[in-house]
Design a protein around this motif. Sequence first.
Motif, PDB file in Angstrom:
ATOM      1  N   ALA A 263      93.891  81.751  87.749  1.00 14.05           N
ATOM      2  CA  ALA A 263      95.034  80.905  87.409  1.00 14.05           C
ATOM      3  C   ALA A 263      94.842  79.467  87.878  1.00 14.05           C
ATOM      4  N   LEU A 264      93.660  79.129  88.365  1.00 11.58           N
ATOM      5  CA  LEU A 264      93.402  77.851  89.010  1.00 11.58           C
ATOM      6  C   LEU A 264      93.748  76.662  88.120  1.00 11.58           C
ATOM      7  N   THR A 265      93.456  76.745  86.826  1.00  9.14           N
ATOM      8  CA  THR A 265      93.680  75.603  85.942  1.00  9.14           C
ATOM      9  C   THR A 265      94.996  75.678  85.179  1.00  9.14           C
ATOM     10  N   GLY A 266      95.728  76.772  85.289  1.00 11.40           N
ATOM     11  CA  GLY A 266      97.074  76.850  84.741  1.00 11.40           C
ATOM     12  C   GLY A 266      97.188  76.905  83.234  1.00 11.40           C
ATOM     13  N   GLU A 267      96.125  77.321  82.528  1.00 12.63           N
ATOM     14  CA  GLU A 267      96.157  77.298  81.071  1.00 12.63           C
ATOM     15  C   GLU A 267      96.307  78.690  80.460  1.00 12.63           C
TER      16      GLU A 267
ATOM     17  N   ALA B 100      84.898  77.718  80.797  1.00 16.21           N
ATOM     18  CA  ALA B 100      83.878  76.888  81.436  1.00 16.21           C
ATOM     19  C   ALA B 100      84.458  76.079  82.589  1.00 16.21           C
ATOM     20  N   LEU B 101      85.592  75.431  82.378  1.00 13.53           N
ATOM     21  CA  LEU B 101      86.162  74.590  83.429  1.00 13.53           C
ATOM     22  C   LEU B 101      86.703  75.422  84.588  1.00 13.53           C
ATOM     23  N   THR B 102      87.335  76.552  84.271  1.00 19.69           N
ATOM     24  CA  THR B 102      87.887  77.385  85.339  1.00 19.69           C
ATOM     25  C   THR B 102      86.768  77.999  86.179  1.00 19.69           C
ATOM     26  N   LEU B 103      85.757  78.565  85.518  1.00 17.17           N
ATOM     27  CA  LEU B 103      84.639  79.146  86.265  1.00 17.17           C
ATOM     28  C   LEU B 103      83.919  78.097  87.096  1.00 17.17           C
ATOM     29  N   GLY B 104      83.726  76.916  86.516  1.00 13.93           N
ATOM     30  CA  GLY B 104      83.030  75.864  87.244  1.00 13.93           C
ATOM     31  C   GLY B 104      83.790  75.430  88.485  1.00 13.93           C
ATOM     32  N   LEU B 105      85.086  75.199  88.335  1.00 13.63           N
ATOM     33  CA  LEU B 105      85.893  74.767  89.479  1.00 13.63           C
ATOM     34  C   LEU B 105      86.025  75.877  90.506  1.00 13.63           C
ATOM     35  N   LEU B 106      86.211  77.100  90.036  1.00 14.52           N
ATOM     36  CA  LEU B 106      86.362  78.223  90.960  1.00 14.52           C
ATOM     37  C   LEU B 106      85.079  78.443  91.758  1.00 14.52           C
ATOM     38  N   THR B 107      83.933  78.395  91.089  1.00 11.88           N
ATOM     39  CA  THR B 107      82.654  78.598  91.764  1.00 11.88           C
ATOM     40  C   THR B 107      82.383  77.484  92.778  1.00 11.88           C
ATOM     41  N   ALA B 108      82.652  76.247  92.365  1.00 10.67           N
ATOM     42  CA  ALA B 108      82.382  75.117  93.250  1.00 10.67           C
ATOM     43  C   ALA B 108      83.259  75.151  94.496  1.00 10.67           C
ATOM     44  N   THR B 109      84.532  75.508  94.330  1.00 12.83           N
ATOM     45  CA  THR B 109      85.454  75.441  95.468  1.00 12.83           C
ATOM     46  C   THR B 109      85.339  76.634  96.398  1.00 12.83           C
TER      47      THR B 109
ATOM     48  N   PRO C  75      82.981  75.753 101.156  1.00 12.40           N
ATOM     49  CA  PRO C  75      83.945  74.995 101.972  1.00 12.40           C
ATOM     50  C   PRO C  75      83.754  73.489 101.911  1.00 12.40           C
ATOM     51  N   ALA C  76      82.510  73.035 101.913  1.00 11.93           N
ATOM     52  CA  ALA C  76      82.265  71.589 101.894  1.00 11.93           C
ATOM     53  C   ALA C  76      82.777  70.964 100.597  1.00 11.93           C
ATOM     54  N   VAL C  77      82.590  71.666  99.482  1.00 18.11           N
ATOM     55  CA  VAL C  77      83.065  71.155  98.199  1.00 18.11           C
ATOM     56  C   VAL C  77      84.587  71.160  98.164  1.00 18.11           C
ATOM     57  N   ARG C  78      85.180  72.266  98.604  1.00 21.04           N
ATOM     58  CA  ARG C  78      86.649  72.365  98.607  1.00 21.04           C
ATOM     59  C   ARG C  78      87.272  71.232  99.424  1.00 21.04           C
TER      60      ARG C  78
ATOM     61  N   TRP D 261      88.821  58.992  86.289  1.00 22.44           N
ATOM     62  CA  TRP D 261      88.658  59.210  84.848  1.00 22.44           C
ATOM     63  C   TRP D 261      88.058  60.588  84.564  1.00 22.44           C
ATOM     64  N   VAL D 262      87.198  61.077  85.469  1.00 17.18           N
ATOM     65  CA  VAL D 262      86.634  62.421  85.300  1.00 17.18           C
ATOM     66  C   VAL D 262      87.723  63.472  85.497  1.00 17.18           C
ATOM     67  N   PHE D 263      88.537  63.281  86.524  1.00 17.94           N
ATOM     68  CA  PHE D 263      89.655  64.190  86.766  1.00 17.94           C
ATOM     69  C   PHE D 263      90.614  64.191  85.583  1.00 17.94           C
ATOM     70  N   GLY D 264      90.948  63.012  85.095  1.00 20.63           N
ATOM     71  CA  GLY D 264      91.860  62.921  83.949  1.00 20.63           C
ATOM     72  C   GLY D 264      91.283  63.577  82.708  1.00 20.63           C
ATOM     73  N   ALA D 265      89.986  63.403  82.478  1.00 26.21           N
ATOM     74  CA  ALA D 265      89.358  64.021  81.304  1.00 26.21           C
ATOM     75  C   ALA D 265      89.391  65.536  81.396  1.00 26.21           C
ATOM     76  N   ALA D 266      89.130  66.087  82.593  1.00 25.43           N
ATOM     77  CA  ALA D 266      89.165  67.538  82.764  1.00 25.43           C
ATOM     78  C   ALA D 266      90.564  68.088  82.541  1.00 25.43           C
ATOM     79  N   VAL D 267      91.568  67.426  83.126  1.00 28.21           N
ATOM     80  CA  VAL D 267      92.956  67.870  82.945  1.00 28.21           C
ATOM     81  C   VAL D 267      93.329  67.880  81.470  1.00 28.21           C
ATOM     82  N   ASN D 268      92.955  66.838  80.749  1.00 29.72           N
ATOM     83  CA  ASN D 268      93.376  66.746  79.353  1.00 29.72           C
ATOM     84  C   ASN D 268      92.543  67.592  78.409  1.00 29.72           C
ATOM     85  N   GLN D 269      91.330  67.977  78.824  1.00 34.93           N
ATOM     86  CA  GLN D 269      90.610  68.976  78.048  1.00 34.93           C
ATOM     87  C   GLN D 269      91.374  70.301  78.050  1.00 34.93           C
ATOM     88  N   LEU D 270      91.948  70.647  79.189  1.00 32.77           N
ATOM     89  CA  LEU D 270      92.719  71.878  79.291  1.00 32.77           C
ATOM     90  C   LEU D 270      94.092  71.736  78.672  1.00 32.77           C
ATOM     91  N   ALA D 271      94.657  70.536  78.708  1.00 34.60           N
ATOM     92  CA  ALA D 271      96.044  70.342  78.288  1.00 34.60           C
ATOM     93  C   ALA D 271      96.198  70.208  76.783  1.00 34.60           C
TER      94      ALA D 271
END
Length: 343
Positions: free
Chosen positions: A262-266, A303-312, A315-318, A330-340
């Motif tokens: 549920a990390l990305t809420g989509e 892709a985005l959920t698995l990538g974010l979940l794996t990275a976080t 501990p250092a990445v989180r 701009w990277v954060f905004g692009a990721a959010v709007n790809q999902l939105a």
Amino acid sequence: MRDLVVAGGGPVGLATALYAARAGLDVLVREPRTGPIDKACGEGLMPGAVAALTDLGVVPAGRPIVGIRYLDGSRRVQADFRHGPGRGVSRPVLHQALLTAVAAAGVDVVGPRVERVEPRSDRLLVDGEATRYLIAADGLHSPVRRLVGLDRPAAREDRSRRFGLRRHVRMAPWTDYVEVHWSPGGEAYVTPLADDRIGIAVLTSRRAPFDELLAEFPALARRLAGGDPERVRGAGPLRQRVRGRVRGRVLLVGDAAGYVDALTGEGLALGLAQARAAVAAVTRDQPAAYEWAARRVGWRHTALTLGLLTATRVPAVRGHLVPAARRVPWVFGAAVNQLARPA
């Protein structure tokens, strides 16, 4: 012989029935529970979900959501939606709006749940009654998925399992964003639902009482101290793997079709897109085509959920996620709007 039985009367199952009725199919929903059903979820509808529901004539009451905000202590970064607002809607309100639309479309919702599925050459027998197709929208732990052999149980040693807890708090929202608060062990989601109610959802791999988990977010816990907390609901484990989404004349949609996190809420937006694609495959009498269609509508989310979940999980990445997002907003905004954006 009926055209379609939908197993599961949650939001995705009811939306499947609405798509089917619109396509002229004779459809029945099998759901043992009556009335609006509550469950643990983030309750923030992304713009894609709002657009899909509006197209179905379903406009539930709630609060507009203008974007996503990540917080880590005193640091924050936010991204506004570019494809229209989302909406915070409590689960019972959403479910009641869909039940009303399904009743207006002349679709019956009856119990009990589906217990037996028997394939025939040109039909299925669902608990002894003939239907051309069965679409399973019966949740994370889908009984139909197990009945038809599409379940793929997680390994016992899988330590990546995550769980969700959700509580409503009666208090005025302080934000028009979905806030995601980060801690070393999980995330807490704040969703405005009404003028006097917010939803708090905590995602974590640690099983503990809600208040103990909330204490990991001290700034949020202090802000909630003046509110009136309601009952806690839980769900999980969240990760559900499947062998496929089609078995003969049985198709899986929503959480029953496999779930990452549920990390990305989509989740609801994806479930609605799957429902539309599954009904299209049934209407064309090409159920196998749905397997590819489901992958197509879900690739961004997966892709985005698995990538974010794996990275976080590192501990250092989180710990550096919010500062990194602030450096490249701009990277954060692009990721959010790809999902939105709408599917």
